[in-house]
Design a protein around this motif. Structure first.
Motif, PDB file in Angstrom:
ATOM      1  N   GLY A  27       9.897  -6.363  10.429  1.00  8.84           N
ATOM      2  CA  GLY A  27      10.036  -5.762   9.258  1.00  8.84           C
ATOM      3  C   GLY A  27       8.872  -5.000   8.822  1.00  8.84           C
ATOM      4  O   GLY A  27       8.171  -4.442   9.733  1.00  8.84           O
ATOM      5  N   ARG A  28       8.355  -5.017   7.716  1.00  7.30           N
ATOM      6  CA  ARG A  28       7.369  -4.370   7.070  1.00  7.30           C
ATOM      7  C   ARG A  28       5.854  -4.985   7.464  1.00  7.30           C
ATOM      8  O   ARG A  28       5.785  -6.352   7.440  1.00  7.30           O
ATOM      9  CB  ARG A  28       7.292  -4.373   5.651  1.00  7.30           C
ATOM     10  CG  ARG A  28       8.285  -3.273   4.920  1.00  7.30           C
ATOM     11  CD  ARG A  28       8.260  -3.389   3.494  1.00  7.30           C
ATOM     12  NE  ARG A  28       7.098  -2.502   2.980  1.00  7.30           N
ATOM     13  CZ  ARG A  28       6.668  -1.394   3.086  1.00  7.30           C
ATOM     14  NH1 ARG A  28       7.875  -0.628   3.344  1.00  7.30           N
ATOM     15  NH2 ARG A  28       5.380  -0.782   2.725  1.00  7.30           N
ATOM     16  N   ARG A  29       4.972  -3.968   7.908  1.00 12.03           N
ATOM     17  CA  ARG A  29       3.781  -4.691   8.537  1.00 12.03           C
ATOM     18  C   ARG A  29       2.803  -4.846   7.158  1.00 12.03           C
ATOM     19  O   ARG A  29       1.750  -4.168   7.351  1.00 12.03           O
ATOM     20  CB  ARG A  29       3.117  -3.786   9.391  1.00 12.03           C
ATOM     21  CG  ARG A  29       3.688  -4.029  11.083  1.00 12.03           C
ATOM     22  CD  ARG A  29       5.116  -3.538  11.071  1.00 12.03           C
ATOM     23  NE  ARG A  29       5.339  -3.877  12.583  1.00 12.03           N
ATOM     24  CZ  ARG A  29       6.546  -3.944  13.072  1.00 12.03           C
ATOM     25  NH1 ARG A  29       7.550  -3.905  12.297  1.00 12.03           N
ATOM     26  NH2 ARG A  29       6.680  -4.141  14.391  1.00 12.03           N
ATOM     27  N   SER A  30       3.195  -5.658   6.388  1.00 12.76           N
ATOM     28  CA  SER A  30       2.395  -6.208   5.123  1.00 12.76           C
ATOM     29  C   SER A  30       1.131  -6.967   5.569  1.00 12.76           C
ATOM     30  O   SER A  30       1.565  -7.848   6.750  1.00 12.76           O
ATOM     31  CB  SER A  30       3.207  -6.719   3.933  1.00 12.76           C
ATOM     32  OG  SER A  30       3.731  -7.889   4.448  1.00 12.76           O
ATOM     33  N   ILE A  31       0.087  -7.195   5.093  1.00 18.07           N
ATOM     34  CA  ILE A  31      -0.974  -8.357   5.577  1.00 18.07           C
ATOM     35  C   ILE A  31      -0.192  -9.660   5.520  1.00 18.07           C
ATOM     36  O   ILE A  31      -0.634 -10.374   6.306  1.00 18.07           O
ATOM     37  CB  ILE A  31      -1.976  -8.224   4.618  1.00 18.07           C
ATOM     38  CG1 ILE A  31      -2.597  -6.829   4.599  1.00 18.07           C
ATOM     39  CG2 ILE A  31      -3.112  -9.265   4.675  1.00 18.07           C
ATOM     40  CD1 ILE A  31      -3.984  -6.576   3.524  1.00 18.07           C
ATOM     41  N   ARG A  32       0.602  -9.911   4.602  1.00 18.41           N
ATOM     42  CA  ARG A  32       1.206 -11.398   4.712  1.00 18.41           C
ATOM     43  C   ARG A  32       2.221 -11.387   5.802  1.00 18.41           C
ATOM     44  O   ARG A  32       1.965 -12.692   6.705  1.00 18.41           O
ATOM     45  CB  ARG A  32       2.008 -11.565   3.436  1.00 18.41           C
ATOM     46  CG  ARG A  32       2.920 -12.850   3.422  1.00 18.41           C
ATOM     47  CD  ARG A  32       3.772 -13.103   2.238  1.00 18.41           C
ATOM     48  NE  ARG A  32       2.754 -13.290   1.242  1.00 18.41           N
ATOM     49  CZ  ARG A  32       3.211 -13.240  -0.166  1.00 18.41           C
ATOM     50  NH1 ARG A  32       4.382 -13.230  -0.545  1.00 18.41           N
ATOM     51  NH2 ARG A  32       2.124 -13.518  -1.283  1.00 18.41           N
TER      52      ARG A  32
END
Length: 389
Positions: free
Chosen positions: A61-66
Motif C-alpha cells: 500500500g502507501r509507503r508512509s513512514i508508519r
C-alpha cells in the motif's frame, strides 16, 4: 529453469527461481546502499537510510513512514524514521549524486530525461499543493507538481533529481521548474556529458534554449506546434525572414523524412521504426542563435497523419536518427514511472515539510532503481551487466 511438457514448473523449480530472484535483489540492494549512504557522516544515519530503503521496498500500500516502520517489524521505529526523513541534517543532494553515479554504471544512460509527475492531494496542507495541469494527461488536478530528472537508457530508467513546483512562494512556471531541475543537477554532476531531453511541451522555447546553451548543456526541448520559429534552411523556397508555426514548418518538408529506428521490446523484431525530419531554424527576433545553431525535429507515428511530436535542439549536427532515439527515451521513462513509481513510493510522502519531501523522494528514487533493476525478465537476458548476479 526448465518447464515440464505440460507447461508447469515443479515446486522445487519455482522455489529455486524465487531464491535466485531474492539473491539478486539482495545483492543489488546491498551494493546500492553501500554507494548511496557513504556520504552520510554518522553510522546511525547510514543504518536508518538502509532501513528506510528496505522498508519502501517491502511495504504494502502507501509507503508512509508508519507503514515503512510496520513492515520492518518494529512499529516503534516510526519516530526515529520520521526524524531521519524530516529533521536529520544529511545532504540529500550528495545521495542523489551517488545514485546517479551508480546508475551510470548499472544502466549506461544515454540522456537525462525531465518529466513532470503529478501527485494528487485532497487537502491543502502538504508543501507545494495547488491547482495544476497534468502535462501528460492534459487534465487539471489538485495536488503537487514534481519534476524529475531521470537517468534513461533504452532498457531502463530511474530518477536522480527532483524539484517541487512552489508556485505561490517562487512564482515559477512548469517550464522554469523543469529547466531548473535539470540545470541544478547538471552543475552538481557535470551532466553536460549527456544531453537533456525536456519532455515539457512549450509554446515558446526561447528562454529555455538560451539557458541550456549558456550553461553548455545539450538539450532537446519538446515544443508545441504553435511555437513560432524562423527557417534557416536557405534552400527551402517560400520562407522569408518571418516566423512560422513549428507544425507548418515540418509538414512543408515531410517529403524529406527518413526512417529512423530505436530499440523497443514490444516490437516483433525488437526494433521499431518511424519517419523523422530535421530543419535548421532560428528564434524570433534574434540575429544570432546559440553557437552551432538550432534544428527543429519532427517525428511521425503515422506517416499519413500530421507529425505527432516536435522538438527544438541545440544539437544541430546530430543526425535525425540519433535525435529520434533520444526522444523515445521519454516513452521508457513513462513506462517505468507507471510500472514502478507507485510501487517504490514516489508519490507517497504525507508530511508538510519540504525537506521531508526531498529526503523521502530521494530514497524512493533509490527504491525505484532497485525495482527496475530486479524486475522479472525471461531466460538469461541481462540488461544490466554492471550489476552482479
Amino acid at each position: 529453469m526448465s518447464v515440464h511438457a505440460d507447461g508447469i514448473m515443479s515446486v522445487r523449480e519455482l522455489r529455486r527461481g524465487a531464491s535466485a530472484f531474492g539473491s539478486e535483489r539482495e545483492q543489488v540492494l546491498r551494493d546500492l546502499s553501500t554507494a548511496l549512504f557513504a556520504s552520510l557522516p554518522r553510522r546511525d544515519q547510514r543504518r536508518k537510510g538502509e532501513q528506510y530503503l528496505r522498508g519502501l521496498l517491502a511495504a504494502q500500500g502507501r509507503r508512509s513512514i508508519r507503514n515503512v516502520a510496520v513492515c520492518l517489524g518494529d512499529p516503534t521505529l516510526e519516530q526515529s524514521l520520521h526524524h531521519f526523513i524530516c529533521n536529520s541534517t544529511w545532504d540529500w543532494m550528495q545521495v542523489r549524486e551517488a545514485l546517479a553515479d551508480w546508475l551510470g554504471q548499472a544502466i549506461g544512460p544515454m540522456a537525462w530525461v525531465v518529466r513532470q509527475m503529478s501527485i494528487p492531494k485532497s487537502g491543502r496542507h502538504s508543501v507545494g499543493v495547488g491547482h495544476g495541469l497534468d502535462l501528460h494527461r492534459d487534465q487539471p488536478f489538485h495536488g503537487q507538481q514534481a519534476f524529475g530528472v531521470w537517468a534513461a537508457s533504452e532498457q531502463a530508467s530511474a530518477p536522480v533529481n527532483w524539484r517541487l513546483l512552489l508556485e505561490e512562494a517562487q512564482g515559477e512556471t512548469q517550464e522554469e521548474c523543469a529547466t531548473a531541475a535539470a540545470l541544478d543537477f547538471a552543475r552538481l554532476h557535470d551532466a553536460s556529458r549527456r544531453p537533456v531531453v525536456l519532455d515539457t511541451p512549450t509554446g515558446d522555447p526561447e528562454a529555455t534554449l538560451r539557458r541550456f546553451s549558456e550553461a553548455g548543456v545539450p538539450v532537446l526541448v519538446r515544443t508545441q506546434g504553435t511555437a513560432r520559429l524562423t527557417v534557416r534552411e536557405t534552400a527551402l523556397p517560400g520562407y522569408g525572414h518571418g516566423t512560422h508555426p513549428a507544425q507548418r514548418i515540418v509538414e512543408s518538408v515531410k517529403g524529406l523524412r527518413r526512417p529512423a529506428g530505436w530499440r523497443d521490446a514490444t516490437a516483433p523484431s525488437g526494433v521499431r521504426h518511424a519517419p523523422a525530419v530535421k530543419v535548421r531554424v532560428g528564434l524570433p527576433g534574434r540575429e544570432q542563435d546559440p553557437a552551432g545553431g538550432l534544428v527543429l525535429l519532427g517525428e511521425w507515428g503515422d506517416p499519413r497523419r500530421p507529425a505527432t511530436r516536435l522538438w527544438v535542439t541545440n544539437m544541430a549536427e546530430v543526425p535525425a536518427s540519433t535525435l529520434l532515439r533520444l526522444t523515445k527515451l521519454t516513452d521508457r521513462v513513462g513506462q517505468d514511472l507507471s510500472g514502478f513509481g507507485d510501487r517504490a513510493g514516489l508519490r507517497d510522502f504525507e508530511g508538510r515539510s519540504l525537506r521531508g519531501w526531498h529526503c523521502h523522494i530521494t530514497l524512493a528514487s533509490a527504491a525505484h532503481a532497485v525495482e527496475v533493476l530486479t524486475a522479472s525478465r525471461s531466460g538469461s537476458a541481462r540488461y544490466f551487466p554492471g550489476i552482479p548476479a
